[in-house]
Write a protein that holds these residues in place. Structure first.
Motif, PDB file in Angstrom:
ATOM      1  N   MET A   1      33.450  18.666 -20.414  1.00 56.77           N
ATOM      2  CA  MET A   1      34.310  19.550 -19.652  1.00 56.77           C
ATOM      3  C   MET A   1      35.385  18.746 -18.923  1.00 56.77           C
ATOM      4  SD  MET A   1      33.576  22.952 -17.647  1.00 56.77           S
ATOM      5  CE  MET A   1      32.575  22.816 -16.272  1.00 56.77           C
ATOM      6  N   LEU A   2      35.022  17.613 -18.401  1.00 58.82           N
ATOM      7  CA  LEU A   2      35.991  16.763 -17.725  1.00 58.82           C
ATOM      8  C   LEU A   2      37.067  16.300 -18.692  1.00 58.82           C
ATOM      9  CD1 LEU A   2      36.667  15.571 -15.012  1.00 58.82           C
ATOM     10  CD2 LEU A   2      35.245  13.611 -15.562  1.00 58.82           C
ATOM     11  N   LEU A  19      45.815  30.942 -10.892  1.00 57.59           N
ATOM     12  CA  LEU A  19      45.257  32.228 -11.305  1.00 57.59           C
ATOM     13  C   LEU A  19      43.876  32.442 -10.689  1.00 57.59           C
ATOM     14  CD1 LEU A  19      46.036  34.715 -12.912  1.00 57.59           C
ATOM     15  CD2 LEU A  19      44.936  33.701 -14.907  1.00 57.59           C
ATOM     16  N   THR A  20      43.101  31.367 -10.562  1.00 57.89           N
ATOM     17  CA  THR A  20      41.795  31.472  -9.908  1.00 57.89           C
ATOM     18  C   THR A  20      41.963  31.845  -8.434  1.00 57.89           C
ATOM     19  OG1 THR A  20      40.867  29.836 -11.424  1.00 57.89           O
ATOM     20  CG2 THR A  20      39.651  30.242  -9.392  1.00 57.89           C
ATOM     21  N   LEU A 101      39.709  34.927 -17.820  1.00 53.37           N
ATOM     22  CA  LEU A 101      38.654  34.646 -18.811  1.00 53.37           C
ATOM     23  C   LEU A 101      39.235  34.032 -20.078  1.00 53.37           C
ATOM     24  CD1 LEU A 101      36.343  37.774 -18.461  1.00 53.37           C
ATOM     25  CD2 LEU A 101      35.880  35.433 -17.711  1.00 53.37           C
ATOM     26  N   ILE A 102      40.324  34.588 -20.567  1.00 48.65           N
ATOM     27  CA  ILE A 102      40.943  34.029 -21.775  1.00 48.65           C
ATOM     28  C   ILE A 102      41.489  32.633 -21.489  1.00 48.65           C
ATOM     29  CG2 ILE A 102      42.730  34.334 -23.534  1.00 48.65           C
ATOM     30  CD1 ILE A 102      42.522  37.359 -23.051  1.00 48.65           C
ATOM     31  N   LEU A 103      42.061  32.433 -20.298  1.00 44.35           N
ATOM     32  CA  LEU A 103      42.561  31.107 -19.936  1.00 44.35           C
ATOM     33  C   LEU A 103      41.427  30.084 -19.877  1.00 44.35           C
ATOM     34  CD1 LEU A 103      44.881  29.264 -19.087  1.00 44.35           C
ATOM     35  CD2 LEU A 103      44.588  30.080 -16.749  1.00 44.35           C
ATOM     36  N   LEU A 104      40.291  30.476 -19.334  1.00 48.29           N
ATOM     37  CA  LEU A 104      39.141  29.566 -19.303  1.00 48.29           C
ATOM     38  C   LEU A 104      38.678  29.215 -20.714  1.00 48.29           C
ATOM     39  CD1 LEU A 104      37.125  31.049 -16.311  1.00 48.29           C
ATOM     40  CD2 LEU A 104      38.192  28.781 -16.415  1.00 48.29           C
ATOM     41  N   LEU A 105      38.636  30.208 -21.589  1.00 43.78           N
ATOM     42  CA  LEU A 105      38.285  29.936 -22.986  1.00 43.78           C
ATOM     43  C   LEU A 105      39.310  29.015 -23.631  1.00 43.78           C
ATOM     44  CD1 LEU A 105      37.082  33.456 -24.183  1.00 43.78           C
ATOM     45  CD2 LEU A 105      35.684  31.402 -23.868  1.00 43.78           C
ATOM     46  N   TYR A 106      40.576  29.290 -23.412  1.00 45.21           N
ATOM     47  CA  TYR A 106      41.651  28.474 -23.972  1.00 45.21           C
ATOM     48  C   TYR A 106      41.560  27.041 -23.439  1.00 45.21           C
ATOM     49  CZ  TYR A 106      46.398  27.058 -25.248  1.00 45.21           C
ATOM     50  OH  TYR A 106      47.488  26.407 -25.785  1.00 45.21           O
ATOM     51  N   PHE A 107      41.218  26.923 -22.192  1.00 48.27           N
ATOM     52  CA  PHE A 107      41.174  25.624 -21.530  1.00 48.27           C
ATOM     53  C   PHE A 107      39.980  24.795 -21.989  1.00 48.27           C
ATOM     54  CE2 PHE A 107      43.265  23.511 -18.017  1.00 48.27           C
ATOM     55  CZ  PHE A 107      42.346  22.550 -17.624  1.00 48.27           C
ATOM     56  N   PHE A 108      38.804  25.407 -22.104  1.00 48.55           N
ATOM     57  CA  PHE A 108      37.577  24.651 -22.310  1.00 48.55           C
ATOM     58  C   PHE A 108      36.952  24.756 -23.700  1.00 48.55           C
ATOM     59  CE2 PHE A 108      37.573  25.218 -17.640  1.00 48.55           C
ATOM     60  CZ  PHE A 108      37.637  23.876 -17.303  1.00 48.55           C
ATOM     61  N   ILE A 121      47.079  35.536 -22.779  1.00 50.96           N
ATOM     62  CA  ILE A 121      46.965  35.130 -21.372  1.00 50.96           C
ATOM     63  C   ILE A 121      48.228  35.514 -20.613  1.00 50.96           C
ATOM     64  CG2 ILE A 121      46.781  33.147 -19.810  1.00 50.96           C
ATOM     65  CD1 ILE A 121      45.225  31.741 -22.162  1.00 50.96           C
ATOM     66  N   ILE A 122      49.360  35.200 -21.200  1.00 51.22           N
ATOM     67  CA  ILE A 122      50.649  35.510 -20.558  1.00 51.22           C
ATOM     68  C   ILE A 122      50.800  37.025 -20.382  1.00 51.22           C
ATOM     69  CG2 ILE A 122      53.158  35.461 -20.893  1.00 51.22           C
ATOM     70  CD1 ILE A 122      52.667  32.712 -22.327  1.00 51.22           C
TER      71      ILE A 122
END
Length: 176
Positions: A1-2, A19-20, A101-108, A121-122
């Motif tokens: 994750m890091l 966003l958070t 939620l989609i941003l977290l998926l995209y990110f991780f 996301i946008i």
């Protein structure tokens, strides 16, 4: 994750953090009872409205809460515009949660790093801002005519919308 955090762009990191924070601020503002208020300390009087509860304190009767249900809204003849405000603020909250939620998926999740996910996301981020602003404008416009002032709950909702807008800009910049 890091690893994902280190390899992400500054724009994406700023979008995730803002966003958070936007969601946290909006949820607190959305659920609290000080969107608009009238306060007269010399009379020990406070009248405040949230999206879901009306709160009133007055001497000598004390304080009480009334739910903003159909009977209460109908008695005040507020049903139409108030229900519209509740609905668009709920839509704003839903869109913001979906965007995060989609941003977290995209990110991780590396399999979710697709351009169409970034477009989603946008879309959801800017839809959340649009719905929140519409609700604030309707609610504030009606209550301003009645002599109420903006309370801290609406201020938090506005701050959440501003942070979400900033996140949306960072997401658009990520497209480049």
């Amino acid at each position: 994750m890091l690893y994902h955090w280190r390899t992400a762009s500054i724009n994406l990191k700023l979008a995730l953090v803002s966003l958070t924070l936007a969601l946290i601020l909006f949820i607190v503002g959305f659920s609290s009872i000080y969107w608009l208020q009238i306060e007269r300390p010399e009379e020990n009087y406070l009248d405040s409205y949230g999206l879901w509860i009306h709160y009133r304190c007055e001497d000598p009767r004390g304080c009480h809460e009334d739910p903003m249900n159909s009977v209460y809204l109908g008695n005040k003849e507020w049903t139409g515009w108030f229900r519209l405000t509740q609905a668009v603020e709920c839509l704003g909250l839903i869109c913001m949660v979906v965007a995060l939620l989609i941003l977290l998926l995209y990110f991780f999740v590396s399999s979710c790093k697709q351009r169409k996910a970034l477009y989603a996301i946008i879309l959801f981020t800017f839809l959340s801002v649009l719905f929140i602003v519409i609700g604030i404008a309707v609610f504030g416009g009606k209550m301003d005519k009645m002599g109420y002032s903006v309370g801290w709950s609406m201020g938090l909702a506005i701050a959440g919308a501003i942070l979400a807008f900033f996140a949306g800009i960072m997401e658009v910049l990520e497209l480049r």
